[in-house]
Design an enzyme around this catalytic site. Sequence first.
Site, PDB file in Angstrom:
ATOM      1  N   GLU A  74      29.291-124.967   8.071  1.00 53.02           N
ATOM      2  CA  GLU A  74      28.627-123.705   8.381  1.00 53.02           C
ATOM      3  C   GLU A  74      29.598-122.543   8.242  1.00 53.02           C
ATOM      4  O   GLU A  74      30.803-122.716   8.437  1.00 53.02           O
ATOM      5  CB  GLU A  74      28.125-123.732   9.836  1.00 53.02           C
ATOM      6  CG  GLU A  74      26.720-124.238  10.006  1.00 53.02           C
ATOM      7  CD  GLU A  74      25.678-123.181   9.707  1.00 53.02           C
ATOM      8  OE1 GLU A  74      25.932-122.272   8.890  1.00 53.02           O
ATOM      9  OE2 GLU A  74      24.592-123.274  10.289  1.00 53.02           O
ATOM     10  N   ASP A  75      29.073-121.369   7.949  1.00 50.13           N
ATOM     11  CA  ASP A  75      29.913-120.177   7.926  1.00 50.13           C
ATOM     12  C   ASP A  75      30.214-119.704   9.340  1.00 50.13           C
ATOM     13  O   ASP A  75      31.349-119.393   9.669  1.00 50.13           O
ATOM     14  CB  ASP A  75      29.280-119.055   7.092  1.00 50.13           C
ATOM     15  CG  ASP A  75      27.853-118.706   7.500  1.00 50.13           C
ATOM     16  OD1 ASP A  75      27.286-119.333   8.432  1.00 50.13           O
ATOM     17  OD2 ASP A  75      27.271-117.794   6.880  1.00 50.13           O
ATOM     18  N   ASP A  98      26.631-119.158  15.846  1.00 51.69           N
ATOM     19  CA  ASP A  98      26.247-117.944  16.546  1.00 51.69           C
ATOM     20  C   ASP A  98      25.350-118.332  17.721  1.00 51.69           C
ATOM     21  O   ASP A  98      25.821-118.880  18.710  1.00 51.69           O
ATOM     22  CB  ASP A  98      25.561-117.016  15.538  1.00 51.69           C
ATOM     23  CG  ASP A  98      25.310-115.619  16.059  1.00 51.69           C
ATOM     24  OD1 ASP A  98      25.627-115.339  17.220  1.00 51.69           O
ATOM     25  OD2 ASP A  98      24.786-114.799  15.292  1.00 51.69           O
ATOM     26  N   PHE A 110      29.288-107.953  14.298  1.00 50.64           N
ATOM     27  CA  PHE A 110      28.613-108.387  13.076  1.00 50.64           C
ATOM     28  C   PHE A 110      29.657-108.451  11.972  1.00 50.64           C
ATOM     29  O   PHE A 110      30.334-107.463  11.689  1.00 50.64           O
ATOM     30  CB  PHE A 110      27.476-107.447  12.692  1.00 50.64           C
ATOM     31  CG  PHE A 110      26.644-108.008  11.584  1.00 50.64           C
ATOM     32  CD1 PHE A 110      25.629-108.908  11.846  1.00 50.64           C
ATOM     33  CD2 PHE A 110      26.904-107.675  10.267  1.00 50.64           C
ATOM     34  CE1 PHE A 110      24.878-109.465  10.817  1.00 50.64           C
ATOM     35  CE2 PHE A 110      26.154-108.228   9.233  1.00 50.64           C
ATOM     36  CZ  PHE A 110      25.149-109.121   9.511  1.00 50.64           C
ATOM     37  N   ARG A 112      29.361-110.641   0.445  1.00 51.29           N
ATOM     38  CA  ARG A 112      29.795-112.048   0.426  1.00 51.29           C
ATOM     39  C   ARG A 112      31.133-112.216  -0.294  1.00 51.29           C
ATOM     40  O   ARG A 112      31.895-113.118   0.008  1.00 51.29           O
ATOM     41  CB  ARG A 112      28.759-112.938  -0.277  1.00 51.29           C
ATOM     42  CG  ARG A 112      27.496-113.169   0.497  1.00 51.29           C
ATOM     43  CD  ARG A 112      26.662-114.264  -0.179  1.00 51.29           C
ATOM     44  NE  ARG A 112      25.292-114.250   0.266  1.00 51.29           N
ATOM     45  CZ  ARG A 112      24.846-114.819   1.386  1.00 51.29           C
ATOM     46  NH1 ARG A 112      25.692-115.420   2.186  1.00 51.29           N
ATOM     47  NH2 ARG A 112      23.578-114.760   1.700  1.00 51.29           N
TER      48      ARG A 112
END
Length: 191
Positions: A102-103, A106, A155, A168
């Site tokens: 996963e990036d 959260d 964010f 990205r």
Amino acid sequence: MAVAVPGQKLKVLIRRSSIEKRVREVAHAITRDFPGERVHLIGVLKGACIFLSDLVREIDLETSIDFIAVSSYGKGKESSGQVRVLKDLDSSIEGLNVILVEDILDTGLTLSYLLRVIEQRKPKILRVAALLDKPSRRLKKVEGNYVGFTIPNEFVVGYGLDYGERYRNLKDVCILKLPPESGHGGAASSS
């Protein structure tokens, strides 16, 4: 450094050199945990593609990869809470040592859903590797086995993470600040 969209500001949170070093460390931990075994990495599209690409090249084991794509965000910054599979795995993972890549961890909503879906497919072992962890936003009790960095509730974009499909390609992980009138408070990014 990429240029921010007018009205949006970028501030470097994690530099490329730190990311490269930490990815090597995570890969070495995976190599150590599965000596002489094969690992099957499943990248969660689109955000994890760059992390997975760098990670797999540093793992000193037999590896295979696949991808799964899910949606819970739409075009904004807040999760809808509903997760749906957009692209499923290409092959069976039964009996494999699986690492879900996963990036960012959260709220945990996406990851919790994915872990249930993948566990039903009977992997030998299921672990989670995440570049970033934002525990302050967690709604579901999930954790990464291999975590690159714990970050504050900002964010973030770059190194695969996006805002509206932009940013990205940034080599660093950056905090994205939007103008106050946009109505977005700077909550989170992905899972």
